[in-house]
Design an enzyme around this catalytic site. Structure first.
Site, short mmCIF file in Angstrom:
data_model
loop_
_atom_site.label_atom_id
_atom_site.label_comp_id
_atom_site.label_asym_id
_atom_site.label_seq_id
_atom_site.Cartn_x
_atom_site.Cartn_y
_atom_site.Cartn_z
CE LYS A 212 46.06 43.97 33.56
NZ LYS A 212 45.96 45.44 33.59
N GLY A 263 45.18 49.27 46.93
CA GLY A 263 43.88 48.64 46.75
C GLY A 263 43.56 48.43 45.28
CB CYS A 266 44.77 45.39 38.91
SG CYS A 266 43.48 45.52 37.65
#
Length: 441
Positions: A212, A263, A266
């Site tokens: 991830k 932005g 994450c």
């Protein structure tokens, strides 16, 4: 017939769609959140997420009316739940180079206090590698008196959603699911198969954490490359958008879009979460440099505004700049880590008065936002396009020119046609393009 009782902790941009989809699939779902507004809105069958989110409003209303989804502050519903999903924010404090896990720690403690045996706990939040093993598992075990793997199951299934495509990505994208043991992984995959049409790839929890954070660091690096090429093109005197188009005609090339900045929740922090996993052992260089480049882009937008104001007006002080867009992503209301905020601060340090317009974001006491698009532009010396909302692609340039004090446009998202802007009498600057400044006689 119900598929079981399921609790979702955190009803934000990820948690609310996840809760609604599991409710639609046939689970009795309780969403837990500390925000009174989110609880009230959800229990009224209203999605608190604004912006363009296809089908989300209808889905939330449908499952609430069917009695499948309710929201509350209490954690007591965990005592009867078979499944608990933790979906809370995991920000990174760059100043001290550490993840800020207060929400995750708090949620883990509350889960542990109410946990019963044989419950499956899944963390969807993005985590630094090793977090499940070193933080989540020990806290839950300590609070519950139960042992992970023997008395309860624990896994991570990192989300892959993004504003504007929350439900689509949740349902259709492939997912990586990693448990602390084979049984945890198996049960988590069985659970998510009720709502995910994409493939579910089994692995261990640590690998899932690395996957991830790596996939977001990968995208961050790609965007930084596009931004650096844009800065090069400005100085060379060519159009980065033409360069990008022709580069991408070469096989296996996919140069990303340059722009005002990166932005969202994450990308600005997931590279740092990944790096945190090797602290004291290896210090990443490329991803750290990419972060620096992307963080610099709002300041570059400010430099473009400053340059135009100095050349056209002869001064910066007393100038007014209208910033169009505060959401970090087009057609979304998500302002988390928005590049507009450092852009605004930088301009104000220079003595510039700033006004912000955004058709998707509501005004607040800390961030006043103009509702009237053309009213916000009236009397401005510069319009800075920071977000590519669909409303900005159809701006009435004649009207804008007639109400501005100084006709300057700085385009940070390739929204407007540069030739048309110049024909209309604007000084036009853009990230990655040669400046076209109309200096006074």
């Amino acid at each position: 017939m119900t598929l079981g009782d399921l609790v979702v902790i955190g009803l934000g941009y990820v948690g609310l769609p996840v809760a609604a989809k599991f409710a639609e699939a046939g689970f009795n779902v309780v969403g837990i959140d500390r925000d009174d507004y989110k609880i009230t809105a959800t229990n009224s069958g209203i999605s608190h997420i604004e912006g363009d989110e296809p089908q989300l409003d209808e889905l939330v209303r449908k499952v609430v009316e069917a009695g499948r989804l309710k929201a509350e502050k209490s954690y007591e519903s965990i005592e009867s739940a078979e499944y608990v999903l933790i979906i809370v924010e995991t920000p990174f404090e760059k100043e001290i180079y550490k993840p800020y896990y207060s929400a995750l720690r708090s949620a883990s403690k509350d889960v542990g206090k109410h946990l019963k045996k044989e419950t499956l706990i899944v963390v969807e939040s993005t985590l630094a590698p090793g977090t499940i093993d070193t933080i989540v598992k020990p806290i839950i075990e300590q609070e519950s008196g139960l042992k992970a793997g023997d008395d309860f199951l624990l896994a991570t299934a990192p989300e892959r959603v993004m504003p504007g495509k929350l439900l689509y990505n949740l349902v259709n994208l492939d997912r990586v699911v990693g448990g602390i043991d084979e049984e945890s992984t198996k049960k988590a995959i069985e659970l998510y198969s009720h709502i995910v049409k994409g493939k579910l790839y089994p692995t261990d929890a640590l690998t899932a954490e690395v996957v991830k954070t790596t996939e977001n660091a990968y995208r961050d690096v790609q965007i930084a490359f596009a931004n650096e090429i844009a800065l090069l093109c400005e100085n060379i005197g060519v159009d980065v958008w033409t360069v990008r188009e022709l580069v991408n005609k070469s096989p296996n090339r996919n140069m990303h879009y340059p722009g005002t900045g990166v932005g969202g929740h994450c990308l600005p922090k997931d590279s740092w979460l990944l790096a945190f996993g090797t602290r004291g052992k290896y210090e990443p260089r490329l991803i750290a440099m990419a972060r620096d480049i992307n963080d610099s882009m709002p300041l570059h937008m400010s430099d473009l505004c400053e340059d135009a104001l100095l050349k056209v007006r002869g001064t910066i002080h007393g100038s007014k700049v209208t910033i169009l867009g505060v959401a970090y992503l087009e057609n979304s209301d998500d302002t988390r880590n928005s590049p507009t905020l450092p852009l605004k601060r930088s301009l104000e340090v220079l003595g510039v008065e700033t006004t912000i317009h955004d058709p998707k974001v509501k005004s607040s006491t800390t961030l006043p936002i103009e509702e009237d698009l053309y009213g916000s532009i009236k009397g401005a010396d510069c319009v800075a396009l920071a977000t590519a909302h669909k409303e900005y692609f159809t701006l009435d340039l004649d009207r804008i020119k007639s109400i501005m004090r100084t006709p300057i446009i700085v385009d940070g998202r390739n929204v407007l046609n540069s030739e048309i802007c110049i024909e209309k009498g604007f000084s036009y600057l853009a990230i990655g393009r040669p400046s076209k400044i109309r200096c006074p006689d």
